[in-house]
Design a protein around this motif. Structure first.
Motif, PDB file in Angstrom:
ATOM      1  N   MET A 196       1.464   9.859  -2.625  1.00  0.00           N
ATOM      2  CA  MET A 196       0.028   9.601  -2.753  1.00  0.00           C
ATOM      3  C   MET A 196      -0.503  10.240  -4.035  1.00  0.00           C
ATOM      4  SD  MET A 196      -1.164   7.617  -0.561  1.00  0.00           S
ATOM      5  CE  MET A 196      -2.852   7.863  -1.021  1.00  0.00           C
ATOM      6  N   HIS A 197       0.089  11.357  -4.416  1.00  0.00           N
ATOM      7  CA  HIS A 197      -0.319  12.025  -5.644  1.00  0.00           C
ATOM      8  C   HIS A 197      -0.018  11.139  -6.856  1.00  0.00           C
ATOM      9  CE1 HIS A 197      -2.029  15.844  -6.702  1.00  0.00           C
ATOM     10  NE2 HIS A 197      -1.260  15.910  -7.773  1.00  0.00           N
ATOM     11  N   THR A 198       1.079  10.382  -6.785  1.00  0.00           N
ATOM     12  CA  THR A 198       1.427   9.434  -7.853  1.00  0.00           C
ATOM     13  C   THR A 198       0.316   8.402  -7.992  1.00  0.00           C
ATOM     14  OG1 THR A 198       3.754   9.681  -7.233  1.00  0.00           O
ATOM     15  CG2 THR A 198       3.200   7.834  -8.675  1.00  0.00           C
ATOM     16  N   LEU A 199      -0.192   7.926  -6.863  1.00  0.00           N
ATOM     17  CA  LEU A 199      -1.287   6.952  -6.866  1.00  0.00           C
ATOM     18  C   LEU A 199      -2.516   7.544  -7.554  1.00  0.00           C
ATOM     19  CD1 LEU A 199      -2.319   4.171  -5.921  1.00  0.00           C
ATOM     20  CD2 LEU A 199      -2.952   5.265  -3.759  1.00  0.00           C
ATOM     21  N   ARG A 200      -2.801   8.799  -7.279  1.00  0.00           N
ATOM     22  CA  ARG A 200      -3.950   9.476  -7.886  1.00  0.00           C
ATOM     23  C   ARG A 200      -3.776   9.598  -9.402  1.00  0.00           C
ATOM     24  NH1 ARG A 200      -8.124  12.656  -5.634  1.00  0.00           N
ATOM     25  NH2 ARG A 200      -8.594  14.497  -6.843  1.00  0.00           N
ATOM     26  N   HIS A 201      -2.573   9.991  -9.836  1.00  0.00           N
ATOM     27  CA  HIS A 201      -2.286  10.089 -11.271  1.00  0.00           C
ATOM     28  C   HIS A 201      -2.442   8.725 -11.939  1.00  0.00           C
ATOM     29  CE1 HIS A 201      -0.815  14.120 -12.219  1.00  0.00           C
ATOM     30  NE2 HIS A 201      -0.305  14.159 -11.006  1.00  0.00           N
TER      31      HIS A 201
END
Length: 98
Positions: A41-46
């Motif tokens: 999910m952090h990848t999506l945020r980045h």
């Protein structure tokens, strides 16, 4: 989406998707897109922040969208694409000769 509702609503729009459901959706999307790298999910945020920057959205707007209090925190997400950096024109280059 209901007015003031969740970005990722569950089966009942009053409730959000669970973390597990959202994680499964992100992994399914990455697999469908042929992405073989580790995705979170952090990848999506980045990616969200980077794509906004590439569209030349002001970083202060991105800061608000990500819910950051400090601009420095947003800057960590903002991995600016090389093409965007090449497009920057120095103010000195725009000066007219005297």
């Amino acid at each position: 989406m209901l007015q003031g509702g969740w970005l990722f609503p569950g089966l009942d729009p009053i409730d959000p998707l669970s973390t597990r459901q959202l994680n499964r959706a992100v992994h399914a999307a990455a697999e469908a897109a042929g992405i073989n790298k580790r995705v979170t999910m952090h990848t999506l945020r980045h990616s969200f922040a980077t794509h906004l920057l590439e569209q030349k959205v002001d970083i202060r707007i991105i800061q608000v969208l990500l819910g950051h209090k400090k601009l420095e925190t947003t800057a960590l997400y903002a991995q600016v694409a090389t093409d965007i950096l090449r497009e920057v024109i120095s103010p000195i280059e725009t000066l007219q000769p005297v």
